[in-house]
Design an enzyme around this catalytic site. Structure first.
Site: not given
Length: 190
Positions: A66-67, A89-91, A95, A97, A122, A136
Site C-alpha cells: 500500500f505504501e 506482493c499481496v497474497i 479477510t 483486506h 506495476f 512468478r
C-alpha cells in the site's frame, strides 16, 4: 492464470531500446520480502544487463504494498528518474483486506501514471497462494521483475521519443522505434 503459458523472464533483447542514458527508480515493499527481493533481483539484473549504469538505478524500501504509491510519488518528485518500478506482493488471506489493498495499490499506481509524465511500472503480485508468488518471482513461471524492467525501459524510451516528436515538424517512426527526422526543428524552417 495469465502466466500459465508464458515465462515472465523471456524477452527479445533486440527489441529493447538503448537504456544507457536512462535513470530508473525501484520502490520495493518489505512485506513478503522473500518474494519482493526475488522480483527486485530480476528487475535490477535486467536493467544492468541492458547497460543501465549501476549508479542510475535508485532503490527505496517501503513497509508494504500500500505504501508503494507514496514511495513512487516521492521518487517521481525528487529523483529525476525516467521511470519507476513498484515491486510488491499481496497474497490472498481469509479477510477482505486482500481486495482493499490490491484495489488501492492498482488505482494509486494508475493515478500516478495519469497525473505525471513519468511512467510507473506495476510489478505487484496479487496471488492466491505463496506458491503462486514463488513461481512468478524466479520460479517455474520466470520472474515478473524481469518483465517489469523491460517494460520500464520501453516506457522510458516512449517518453523520450514523444518529447522529441514535439520538437520536430516532420518525423517518421521507424520499425526500430526510432524517429527519422526529415526537417529542421519547428521555427527554424527557411
Amino acid at each position: 492464470m495469465a502466466t500459465e503459458n508464458k515465462n515472465l523472464s523471456d524477452y527479445d533483447k533486440s527489441s529493447v531500446p538503448d537504456a544507457k542514458k536512462f535513470r530508473f527508480g525501484i520502490v520495493v515493499a518489505e512485506w513478503n520480502d522473500t518474494i519482493t527481493e526475488g522480483l527486485f533481483d530480476g528487475a535490477f539484473k535486467t536493467l544492468l544487463e541492458n547497460e543501465v549504469p549501476f549508479g542510475q538505478i535508485i532503490r527505496w524500501n517501503v513497509p508494504g504494498s500500500f505504501e508503494l504509491i507514496y514511495g513512487a510519488k516521492k521518487m517521481l518528485q525528487t529523483q529525476n528518474v525516467d521511470a519507476v518500478i513498484v515491486i510488491g506482493c499481496v497474497i490472498q488471506g481469509q479477510t477482505k483486506h486482500f481486495d482493499f489493498v490490491c484495489e488501492g495499490v492498482t488505482q494509486g499506481i494508475k493515478d500516478l501514471n495519469v497525473q505525471t509524465d513519468i511512467p510507473v511500472i506495476f510489478c505487484v503480485l496479487t496471488d492466491n497462494t505463496m506458491q503462486q508468488s514463488i513461481d512468478r518471482s524466479g520460479g517455474i513461471h520466470g520472474n515478473k521483475g524481469i518483465e517489469a524492467a523491460i517494460a520500464a525501459i520501453k516506457m522510458a524510451y516512449i517518453r523520450q521519443q514523444s518529447s522529441l516528436s514535439h520538437q520536430f515538424s516532420n518525423q517518421q517512426l521507424l520499425s526500430s522505434g526510432a524517429l527519422k527526422i526529415e526537417n529542421l526543428p519547428l521555427g527554424l524552417e527557411e
